[in-house]
Design a protein around this motif. Sequence first.
Motif, PDB file in Angstrom:
ATOM      1  N   TYR A 272       2.964  -0.759   8.081  1.00  0.00           N
ATOM      2  CA  TYR A 272       1.701  -0.382   7.806  1.00  0.00           C
ATOM      3  C   TYR A 272       0.787   0.145   8.836  1.00  0.00           C
ATOM      4  CZ  TYR A 272       2.835  -2.162   3.017  1.00  0.00           C
ATOM      5  OH  TYR A 272       3.285  -2.143   1.722  1.00  0.00           O
ATOM      6  N   ARG A 273       1.022  -0.394   9.913  1.00  0.00           N
ATOM      7  CA  ARG A 273       0.018  -0.086  11.252  1.00  0.00           C
ATOM      8  C   ARG A 273       0.752   1.263  11.613  1.00  0.00           C
ATOM      9  NH1 ARG A 273       1.445  -3.842  14.331  1.00  0.00           N
ATOM     10  NH2 ARG A 273       3.009  -2.868  15.455  1.00  0.00           N
ATOM     11  N   LEU A 274       1.588   1.520  11.666  1.00  0.00           N
ATOM     12  CA  LEU A 274       2.372   2.942  12.012  1.00  0.00           C
ATOM     13  C   LEU A 274       2.019   3.893  10.803  1.00  0.00           C
ATOM     14  CD1 LEU A 274       5.844   1.728  13.534  1.00  0.00           C
ATOM     15  CD2 LEU A 274       3.701   2.943  14.617  1.00  0.00           C
ATOM     16  N   LEU A 275       2.055   3.504   9.620  1.00  0.00           N
ATOM     17  CA  LEU A 275       1.800   4.547   8.458  1.00  0.00           C
ATOM     18  C   LEU A 275       0.336   4.821   8.249  1.00  0.00           C
ATOM     19  CD1 LEU A 275       3.856   2.854   5.527  1.00  0.00           C
ATOM     20  CD2 LEU A 275       4.320   5.218   6.604  1.00  0.00           C
ATOM     21  N   ALA A 276      -0.278   3.816   8.693  1.00  0.00           N
ATOM     22  CA  ALA A 276      -2.054   4.010   9.004  1.00  0.00           C
ATOM     23  C   ALA A 276      -2.484   5.104   9.768  1.00  0.00           C
ATOM     24  CB  ALA A 276      -2.648   2.587   8.967  1.00  0.00           C
TER      25      ALA A 276
ATOM     26  N   ALA B  42      -5.419  11.950   6.150  1.00  0.00           N
ATOM     27  CA  ALA B  42      -5.081  11.590   4.696  1.00  0.00           C
ATOM     28  C   ALA B  42      -5.601  10.298   4.480  1.00  0.00           C
ATOM     29  CB  ALA B  42      -3.533  11.430   4.540  1.00  0.00           C
ATOM     30  N   ARG B  43      -6.453  10.069   3.330  1.00  0.00           N
ATOM     31  CA  ARG B  43      -6.894   8.546   3.095  1.00  0.00           C
ATOM     32  C   ARG B  43      -5.932   7.774   2.224  1.00  0.00           C
ATOM     33  NH1 ARG B  43     -12.845   9.467   0.595  1.00  0.00           N
ATOM     34  NH2 ARG B  43     -12.529   7.133   0.896  1.00  0.00           N
ATOM     35  N   CYS B  44      -4.973   8.396   1.590  1.00  0.00           N
ATOM     36  CA  CYS B  44      -3.953   7.638   0.590  1.00  0.00           C
ATOM     37  C   CYS B  44      -2.466   7.623   1.404  1.00  0.00           C
ATOM     38  CB  CYS B  44      -4.030   8.114  -0.538  1.00  0.00           C
ATOM     39  SG  CYS B  44      -5.549   8.332  -1.427  1.00  0.00           S
ATOM     40  N   ILE B  45      -2.144   6.260   1.288  1.00  0.00           N
ATOM     41  CA  ILE B  45      -0.606   6.211   1.750  1.00  0.00           C
ATOM     42  C   ILE B  45       0.030   5.706   0.401  1.00  0.00           C
ATOM     43  CG2 ILE B  45       1.114   4.866   3.070  1.00  0.00           C
ATOM     44  CD1 ILE B  45      -1.071   4.250   5.120  1.00  0.00           C
ATOM     45  N   LEU B  46       1.010   6.649   0.028  1.00  0.00           N
ATOM     46  CA  LEU B  46       1.808   6.160  -1.266  1.00  0.00           C
ATOM     47  C   LEU B  46       3.151   5.497  -1.019  1.00  0.00           C
ATOM     48  CD1 LEU B  46      -0.258   8.478  -2.332  1.00  0.00           C
ATOM     49  CD2 LEU B  46       1.794   9.414  -3.858  1.00  0.00           C
ATOM     50  N   THR B  47       3.534   4.324  -1.381  1.00  0.00           N
ATOM     51  CA  THR B  47       4.521   3.730  -1.443  1.00  0.00           C
ATOM     52  C   THR B  47       5.539   3.527  -2.775  1.00  0.00           C
ATOM     53  OG1 THR B  47       3.568   1.379  -1.891  1.00  0.00           O
ATOM     54  CG2 THR B  47       3.618   2.221   0.335  1.00  0.00           C
ATOM     55  N   ALA B  48       6.415   3.638  -2.495  1.00  0.00           N
ATOM     56  CA  ALA B  48       7.276   3.323  -3.890  1.00  0.00           C
ATOM     57  C   ALA B  48       7.769   2.089  -4.376  1.00  0.00           C
ATOM     58  CB  ALA B  48       8.878   4.193  -3.341  1.00  0.00           C
ATOM     59  N   HIS B  49       6.934   1.244  -4.509  1.00  0.00           N
ATOM     60  CA  HIS B  49       6.966  -0.123  -5.008  1.00  0.00           C
ATOM     61  C   HIS B  49       7.058   0.182  -6.602  1.00  0.00           C
ATOM     62  CE1 HIS B  49       4.821  -1.473  -1.413  1.00  0.00           C
ATOM     63  NE2 HIS B  49       5.629  -2.502  -1.362  1.00  0.00           N
ATOM     64  N   THR B  50       8.235  -0.623  -7.062  1.00  0.00           N
ATOM     65  CA  THR B  50       8.529  -0.730  -8.613  1.00  0.00           C
ATOM     66  C   THR B  50       8.007  -1.855  -9.270  1.00  0.00           C
ATOM     67  OG1 THR B  50      10.591  -1.412  -8.197  1.00  0.00           O
ATOM     68  CG2 THR B  50      10.485   0.953  -7.740  1.00  0.00           C
TER      69      THR B  50
ATOM     70  N   VAL C 167      -4.835  -1.115   2.813  1.00  0.00           N
ATOM     71  CA  VAL C 167      -3.610  -1.183   3.620  1.00  0.00           C
ATOM     72  C   VAL C 167      -3.496  -2.572   4.303  1.00  0.00           C
ATOM     73  CG1 VAL C 167      -2.161  -0.332   5.452  1.00  0.00           C
ATOM     74  CG2 VAL C 167      -3.749   1.214   4.026  1.00  0.00           C
ATOM     75  N   PRO C 168      -2.524  -3.486   3.969  1.00  0.00           N
ATOM     76  CA  PRO C 168      -2.306  -5.047   4.469  1.00  0.00           C
ATOM     77  C   PRO C 168      -2.616  -4.998   5.899  1.00  0.00           C
ATOM     78  CG  PRO C 168      -0.575  -4.560   2.909  1.00  0.00           C
ATOM     79  CD  PRO C 168      -1.247  -3.172   3.214  1.00  0.00           C
ATOM     80  N   ALA C 169      -3.392  -5.898   6.385  1.00  0.00           N
ATOM     81  CA  ALA C 169      -3.400  -6.386   7.971  1.00  0.00           C
ATOM     82  C   ALA C 169      -3.968  -5.102   8.864  1.00  0.00           C
ATOM     83  CB  ALA C 169      -2.149  -6.626   8.236  1.00  0.00           C
ATOM     84  N   ILE C 170      -4.568  -4.098   8.070  1.00  0.00           N
ATOM     85  CA  ILE C 170      -5.001  -3.087   9.023  1.00  0.00           C
ATOM     86  C   ILE C 170      -6.606  -2.653   8.790  1.00  0.00           C
ATOM     87  CG2 ILE C 170      -4.779  -0.446   9.313  1.00  0.00           C
ATOM     88  CD1 ILE C 170      -2.256  -1.906  10.263  1.00  0.00           C
ATOM     89  N   ASP C 171      -7.129  -2.807  10.022  1.00  0.00           N
ATOM     90  CA  ASP C 171      -8.508  -2.616   9.587  1.00  0.00           C
ATOM     91  C   ASP C 171      -9.140  -1.067   9.655  1.00  0.00           C
ATOM     92  OD1 ASP C 171     -11.258  -3.108   9.876  1.00  0.00           O
ATOM     93  OD2 ASP C 171     -11.321  -3.292  11.963  1.00  0.00           O
ATOM     94  N   GLU C 172      -8.741  -0.420   8.646  1.00  0.00           N
ATOM     95  CA  GLU C 172      -8.878   0.838   8.129  1.00  0.00           C
ATOM     96  C   GLU C 172      -9.680   1.152   6.931  1.00  0.00           C
ATOM     97  OE1 GLU C 172      -9.025   3.437  10.248  1.00  0.00           O
ATOM     98  OE2 GLU C 172      -7.814   2.600  12.090  1.00  0.00           O
ATOM     99  N   ALA C 173     -10.596   0.597   6.663  1.00  0.00           N
ATOM    100  CA  ALA C 173     -11.331   0.556   5.169  1.00  0.00           C
ATOM    101  C   ALA C 173     -11.339   1.842   4.584  1.00  0.00           C
ATOM    102  CB  ALA C 173     -12.773   0.246   5.609  1.00  0.00           C
ATOM    103  N   ASP C 174     -11.193   3.062   5.146  1.00  0.00           N
ATOM    104  CA  ASP C 174     -11.121   4.281   4.424  1.00  0.00           C
ATOM    105  C   ASP C 174      -9.838   4.740   4.052  1.00  0.00           C
ATOM    106  OD1 ASP C 174     -10.364   4.646   7.276  1.00  0.00           O
ATOM    107  OD2 ASP C 174     -11.299   6.490   7.334  1.00  0.00           O
TER     108      ASP C 174
END
Length: 369
Positions: free
Chosen positions: A116-120, A128-136, A166-173
Amino acid sequence: MSAADEAAPVSAAEAKTLFGPLAHVSALVLAVSGGPDSTALMLLAARWRSALAKGRKKGPELLAVTVDHGLRRESAGEARAVKRLARTLGVPHRTVRWDGRKPATGLQQAAREARYRLLAAAAKKARARCILTAHTLDDQAETVLIRMSRGSGLTGLGAMARVSLVPAIDEADIVLVRPLLDIPKARLIATLNDARIESADDPSNRDPRFTRARLRGVMPALAREGLNARSLALLAGRLRRAEAAIEMAVDVAAVALSEEPWPDRGAIGFDAEKFAALPAEVALRLLGRVITYVGDEGPVELGKLEALYKALGGAKSSESGRWRRTLAGAMVTLTATRLVVDRAPARAAAVRSALTTGKYDTRRRPGPR
């Protein structure tokens, strides 16, 4: 939904519905590991974006990001395979790597946080303000079971939300979006098969050393008893609905019992009788909020908070003068008329450390203003 529907490919019309709320966003990061779920996410997102373009709608820019954790020999090759497929689909791609030493224990949690840190970081770079994951749907059901096994409260049993921070990431936007959360994994595999697209197989998904893999193995037996993925996900949704109602009640109680706005520093007090009259769950959560806000050790563990609240109730019933306890860096004091939460006295070593390093944590969480 029939068994055939549960294993049918995801149609273009469904993809339009799944991704439609994101049409106004300027850019989207797709988290693509190369497994079947995330590969299907990239395929469906690319098809949706292409359909928007044909309809002369701009739509978001897409960026597929693969995190190579470096934990398996095959990971680099899988990342290259994702890049090749992304090029075929017309989606820009980046591979980011988790460098450095890996922990001997808690590897999955550390890998998750690194991912998540690297994705953020990639999302921020791509604006980009949105990260899309494939959780089903299957992932949601497994999460409910995991949290049940760990004795989670109502918040935890609500499992994953469609949109969250985003979990454990201090990126509110930057937010995490799970557009496939209601889709069974079998439908994503069928989507890939229909398009004749291959995906990677991560053997750790079947490794019995990991809790999720073990619970995945018992899911078929639970489904035979009616406890299938859809029923577990339905439970999670209902619990999230109840969670929202309780949190609103806590908001109201926080304002009603606070005699003044919560200060940036200093004690927060309530009328003891009014606090005792609150429903137990509302009082428990309000107490937890105040302790987290005033203390210096972060959010309170639910079990410890419940033990403190129980002791608080016993002290109130005995009415034996002043009662005092500390938890998570906060000091809770109860008298005959007042419940007061203040910063606990700092330990001598912590004070010395703060004075010598200047790293004393004075951050505050939001409260009534």
